[in-house]
Enzyme design. Structure first.
Site, short mmCIF file in Angstrom:
data_model
loop_
_atom_site.label_atom_id
_atom_site.label_comp_id
_atom_site.label_asym_id
_atom_site.label_seq_id
_atom_site.Cartn_x
_atom_site.Cartn_y
_atom_site.Cartn_z
CG ASP A 165 -2.08 1.00 1.07
OD1 ASP A 165 -2.53 1.25 -0.06
OD2 ASP A 165 -2.51 1.55 2.10
CG ASP A 186 -4.35 -1.76 -4.08
OD1 ASP A 186 -5.03 -1.78 -5.12
OD2 ASP A 186 -4.66 -1.12 -3.08
CG ASP A 201 -13.48 0.96 2.10
OD1 ASP A 201 -13.16 -0.23 1.98
OD2 ASP A 201 -14.42 1.49 1.48
#
Length: 333
Positions: A128, A166, A313
């Protein structure tokens, strides 16, 4: 991605990763809303996956339901979310000493039930880009060790592996050396998985239809070994894009790769489509198509619930935590 970086815990005898990530921010124009019945535009298709039920692992929603049987929201949450199979994430702290056992607990339970598990390794270094879900293995050498240990728990029965959400869509935050190491690491994990279990099917995350163009992301997928080790691509993980948009996007990405691959689409929260470009706990969303390996869309191998509905989230509460209010909203309450 947003996640609470806790370890895999044991719940009802099964290994559970309690913290599936949230959606990653990316520029995205508004899209037309879709109903929860939105299932693409074609009538039938083939699948690279066996025609079997998806594994129903225990998750945060089940723990909440068990603890709150009298809550007025519980019946709807149980019916619409708790009844559906969802992915199991391995997203906690770096854990080479326990990861094989944790994965094996999931795959062996699924095999005993005659069901197809969906597992999500999420341990890539510089995860991330160091943001909300930062962490992962301390080095690429450590990740290579973890990859082999993860693969060792996969058993010999069919299993879906959704590769490092991701890791490719957010790769531009890395320098050239880190980028090369990441792509080699992804190829290494995919190879370890397919070597350990030839029945495993690896899907590489490509983000979603409003993020990278097919032409932009396809070469990176090739560098990461998708043509050698991948069954296909995964789209819309933790996002809200419509099933129609995502199946079209998946088809375009696969065409850029030369065809011959499949796709899985995360439909866990896309029943109403996106709210503009909002990615962090937007209000008024719904769960989408139920998970199935028979989606009836050419080139799409499955609709999956990869992001666990009701897990936040990070804007309405701690990332990865289960919110009954959000689950109730997603269930249509």
């Amino acid at each position: 991605m947003l996640t609470a970086l806790t370890g895999v815990t044991l719940l009802a005898g099964l290994a559970i990763a309690p913290a599936a990530p949230g959606a990653s921010p990316s520029p995205a124009p508004p899209a037309s809303p879709a109903s929860s019945a939105d299932s693409g535009t074609a009538d039938a298709g083939t699948t690279a996956l066996p025609s079997m039920e998806l594994y129903r692992a225990e998750a945060g929603v089940h723990a909440w339901l068990d603890a709150n049987p009298g809550d007025h929201r519980a019946p709807l949450i149980a019916e619409r979310i708790g009844s559906q199979p969802q992915a199991v994430w391995f997203a906690g702290a770096y854990n080479p000493g326990t990861i094989t056992q944790q994965v094996a607990e999931v795959t062996s339970a699924a095999a005993a039930a005659g069901q197809l598990p969906v597992v999500v390794p999420y341990m890539i270094p510089f995860r991330d880009c160091g943001n909300h879900s930062g962490g992962g293995a301390p080095s690429f050498a450590a990740y290579a060790e973890w990859s082999g240990l993860f693969a060792a728990g996969l058993g010999s029965e069919p299993v879906v592996v959704v590769l490092e959400p991701d890791a490719i869509p957010l790769i531009d935050c890395l320098d050239n050396q880190q980028r090369a190491e990441r792509l080699a690491a992804l190829a290494g994990l995919a190879e370890a998985v397919t070597d350990a279990n030839p029945e495993a099917r690896v899907y590489y995350d490509v983000g979603h239809s409003a993020w990278h163009t097919p032409a932009a992301i396809a070469p990176t997928l090739v560098e990461a070994g998708i043509l050698e080790h991948g069954a296909g691509i995964a789209t819309n993980i933790s996002n809200y894009r419509t099933t129609t948009d995502e199946t079209a996007y998946a088809s375009a990405v696969i065409a850029e790769l030369g065809g011959g691959l499949g796709a899985v689409v995360d439909t866990s929260r896309n029943g109403n489509g996106p709210l503009g470009s909002e990615w962090c706990d937007p209000p008024g969303r719904l769960v989408g198509n139920n998970p199935t390996v028979n989606p009836g869309v050419p080139g799409v191998d499955a609709f999956l619930w990869i992001k666990l509905p009701g897990e936040l989230d990070g804007c309405d509460g701690p990332a990865g935590s289960f919110s009954p209010a959000k689950a109730y909203e997603l269930a249509g309450g």
